[in-house]
Design a protein around this motif. Structure first.
Motif, PDB file in Angstrom:
ATOM      1  N   GLU A  54     -28.587  43.843 -10.691  1.00 35.96           N
ATOM      2  CA  GLU A  54     -27.730  44.652  -9.822  1.00 35.96           C
ATOM      3  C   GLU A  54     -26.449  43.926  -9.417  1.00 35.96           C
ATOM      4  N   THR A  55     -26.174  42.784 -10.034  1.00 37.09           N
ATOM      5  CA  THR A  55     -25.000  41.991  -9.687  1.00 37.09           C
ATOM      6  C   THR A  55     -23.930  42.132 -10.757  1.00 37.09           C
ATOM      7  N   LEU A  56     -22.727  42.438 -10.334  1.00 33.29           N
ATOM      8  CA  LEU A  56     -21.571  42.530 -11.209  1.00 33.29           C
ATOM      9  C   LEU A  56     -21.017  41.125 -11.402  1.00 33.29           C
ATOM     10  N   CYS A  57     -20.750  40.735 -12.637  1.00 37.26           N
ATOM     11  CA  CYS A  57     -20.308  39.372 -12.942  1.00 37.26           C
ATOM     12  C   CYS A  57     -18.952  39.398 -13.629  1.00 37.26           C
ATOM     13  N   PHE A  58     -18.028  38.618 -13.101  1.00 35.67           N
ATOM     14  CA  PHE A  58     -16.706  38.453 -13.695  1.00 35.67           C
ATOM     15  C   PHE A  58     -16.695  37.073 -14.325  1.00 35.67           C
ATOM     16  N   VAL A  59     -16.580  37.043 -15.657  1.00 36.93           N
ATOM     17  CA  VAL A  59     -16.801  35.804 -16.399  1.00 36.93           C
ATOM     18  C   VAL A  59     -15.502  35.316 -17.040  1.00 36.93           C
ATOM     19  N   GLU A  60     -15.154  34.081 -16.735  1.00 35.78           N
ATOM     20  CA  GLU A  60     -14.036  33.401 -17.375  1.00 35.78           C
ATOM     21  C   GLU A  60     -14.615  32.540 -18.490  1.00 35.78           C
ATOM     22  N   VAL A  61     -14.016  32.612 -19.676  1.00 29.77           N
ATOM     23  CA  VAL A  61     -14.493  31.841 -20.821  1.00 29.77           C
ATOM     24  C   VAL A  61     -13.423  30.828 -21.207  1.00 29.77           C
ATOM     25  N   LYS A  62     -13.823  29.577 -21.326  1.00 33.37           N
ATOM     26  CA  LYS A  62     -12.932  28.501 -21.764  1.00 33.37           C
ATOM     27  C   LYS A  62     -13.496  27.929 -23.054  1.00 33.37           C
ATOM     28  N   THR A  63     -12.688  27.944 -24.101  1.00 37.49           N
ATOM     29  CA  THR A  63     -13.126  27.446 -25.402  1.00 37.49           C
ATOM     30  C   THR A  63     -12.212  26.305 -25.818  1.00 37.49           C
ATOM     31  N   ARG A  64     -12.830  25.235 -26.266  1.00 34.41           N
ATOM     32  CA  ARG A  64     -12.066  24.081 -26.749  1.00 34.41           C
ATOM     33  C   ARG A  64     -12.513  23.750 -28.161  1.00 34.41           C
ATOM     34  N   HIS A  65     -11.577  23.314 -28.959  1.00 28.16           N
ATOM     35  CA  HIS A  65     -11.881  22.867 -30.309  1.00 28.16           C
ATOM     36  C   HIS A  65     -11.687  21.359 -30.356  1.00 28.16           C
ATOM     37  N   TYR A  66     -12.732  20.653 -30.746  1.00 25.57           N
ATOM     38  CA  TYR A  66     -12.695  19.199 -30.837  1.00 25.57           C
ATOM     39  C   TYR A  66     -12.634  18.817 -32.309  1.00 25.57           C
ATOM     40  N   LYS A  67     -11.599  18.079 -32.684  1.00 23.50           N
ATOM     41  CA  LYS A  67     -11.431  17.720 -34.085  1.00 23.50           C
ATOM     42  C   LYS A  67     -12.234  16.490 -34.476  1.00 23.50           C
ATOM     43  N   LYS A  68     -12.321  15.509 -33.570  1.00 24.89           N
ATOM     44  CA  LYS A  68     -13.054  14.287 -33.893  1.00 24.89           C
ATOM     45  C   LYS A  68     -13.466  13.588 -32.614  1.00 24.89           C
ATOM     46  N   ASN A  69     -14.406  12.684 -32.748  1.00 26.26           N
ATOM     47  CA  ASN A  69     -14.862  11.838 -31.644  1.00 26.26           C
ATOM     48  C   ASN A  69     -15.184  12.630 -30.384  1.00 26.26           C
ATOM     49  N   TYR A  70     -15.918  13.703 -30.548  1.00 26.91           N
ATOM     50  CA  TYR A  70     -16.292  14.517 -29.392  1.00 26.91           C
ATOM     51  C   TYR A  70     -17.248  13.743 -28.498  1.00 26.91           C
ATOM     52  N   LYS A  71     -16.972  13.742 -27.230  1.00 23.63           N
ATOM     53  CA  LYS A  71     -17.878  13.183 -26.237  1.00 23.63           C
ATOM     54  C   LYS A  71     -18.170  14.286 -25.245  1.00 23.63           C
ATOM     55  N   ASN A  72     -19.426  14.570 -25.040  1.00 24.25           N
ATOM     56  CA  ASN A  72     -19.808  15.647 -24.130  1.00 24.25           C
ATOM     57  C   ASN A  72     -19.391  15.268 -22.707  1.00 24.25           C
ATOM     58  N   PRO A  73     -18.503  16.055 -22.105  1.00 18.51           N
ATOM     59  CA  PRO A  73     -18.058  15.706 -20.760  1.00 18.51           C
ATOM     60  C   PRO A  73     -19.173  15.885 -19.744  1.00 18.51           C
ATOM     61  N   ASP A  74     -19.187  15.017 -18.740  1.00 21.31           N
ATOM     62  CA  ASP A  74     -20.179  15.122 -17.673  1.00 21.31           C
ATOM     63  C   ASP A  74     -19.821  16.233 -16.698  1.00 21.31           C
ATOM     64  N   ASN A  75     -18.552  16.520 -16.576  1.00 24.27           N
ATOM     65  CA  ASN A  75     -18.094  17.506 -15.604  1.00 24.27           C
ATOM     66  C   ASN A  75     -17.708  18.804 -16.288  1.00 24.27           C
ATOM     67  N   LYS A  76     -17.846  19.874 -15.551  1.00 28.43           N
ATOM     68  CA  LYS A  76     -17.434  21.165 -16.071  1.00 28.43           C
ATOM     69  C   LYS A  76     -15.917  21.253 -16.136  1.00 28.43           C
ATOM     70  N   VAL A  77     -15.443  22.268 -16.817  1.00 27.65           N
ATOM     71  CA  VAL A  77     -14.015  22.521 -16.905  1.00 27.65           C
ATOM     72  C   VAL A  77     -13.473  22.724 -15.499  1.00 27.65           C
ATOM     73  N   TRP A  78     -12.358  22.114 -15.235  1.00 26.92           N
ATOM     74  CA  TRP A  78     -11.722  22.280 -13.938  1.00 26.92           C
ATOM     75  C   TRP A  78     -10.921  23.567 -13.962  1.00 26.92           C
ATOM     76  N   VAL A  79     -11.256  24.493 -13.080  1.00 31.23           N
ATOM     77  CA  VAL A  79     -10.534  25.754 -12.999  1.00 31.23           C
ATOM     78  C   VAL A  79      -9.565  25.647 -11.839  1.00 31.23           C
ATOM     79  N   ARG A  80      -8.287  25.772 -12.152  1.00 34.17           N
ATOM     80  CA  ARG A  80      -7.265  25.643 -11.117  1.00 34.17           C
ATOM     81  C   ARG A  80      -7.448  26.690 -10.026  1.00 34.17           C
ATOM     82  N   LYS A  81      -7.033  26.338  -8.824  1.00 35.02           N
ATOM     83  CA  LYS A  81      -7.134  27.245  -7.690  1.00 35.02           C
ATOM     84  C   LYS A  81      -6.419  28.558  -7.983  1.00 35.02           C
ATOM     85  N   GLN A  82      -5.257  28.487  -8.599  1.00 35.36           N
ATOM     86  CA  GLN A  82      -4.483  29.685  -8.918  1.00 35.36           C
ATOM     87  C   GLN A  82      -5.283  30.599  -9.848  1.00 35.36           C
ATOM     88  N   GLN A  83      -5.951  30.035 -10.841  1.00 39.96           N
ATOM     89  CA  GLN A  83      -6.735  30.817 -11.777  1.00 39.96           C
ATOM     90  C   GLN A  83      -7.935  31.448 -11.083  1.00 39.96           C
TER      91      GLN A  83
END
Length: 135
Positions: A54-83
């Motif tokens: 019964e909950t309406l969800c507004f979902v922001e999707v952030k996609t990144r392409h990693y070409k080499k030496n990917y390291k899984n970040p410990d922190n989530k994507v930082w979403v700017r206050k304006q966004q």
């Protein structure tokens, strides 16, 4: 002949579309109903509007392409206050437009990492913006 900016913009849009497709599959697998994709409300776009029970969800999707030496970040994507404010404003407009002032709603974030067209990470924060509310 297209200029370099046009080519980069087209690649960026394709990457975003690919990420949104992956995010929709993830949400469907979790039992969400997808209501809208790329919903525009007065120049503000919400990537995905879905329903989780019964909950309406507004979902922001952030996609990144990693070409080499990917390291899984410990922190989530930082979403700017304006966004964040932009998505919340669109969510409130949508709720008002459908006459659902009593609906439960929340704002979510899905982060997707791709490398050579393979998914290397997916993170889903189902209350990323810190609040679950209702009007």
């Amino acid at each position: 002949m297209p200029d370099k900016f046009s080519i980069l913009k087209a690649k960026h849009l394709r990457l975003g579309r690919k990420g949104e497709n992956i995010a929709c599959r993830l949400l469907k697998n979790k039992g969400y109903d997808i209501l809208h994709r790329n919903l525009k409300l007065n120049k503000i776009e919400v990537d995905i509007v879905a329903r989780d029970g019964e909950t309406l969800c507004f979902v922001e999707v952030k996609t990144r392409h990693y070409k080499k030496n990917y390291k899984n970040p410990d922190n989530k994507v930082w979403v700017r206050k304006q966004q964040t404010e932009r998505i919340e404003k669109a969510g409130r407009r949508y709720i008002f437009k459908i006459g659902g002032q009593k609906l439960k709603y929340r704002f979510e974030l899905i982060e997707i990492g791709l490398r050579f067209n393979s998914i290397i990470s997916i993170n889903h924060w189902d209350s990323d913006f810190g609040r679950i509310g209702s009007n």
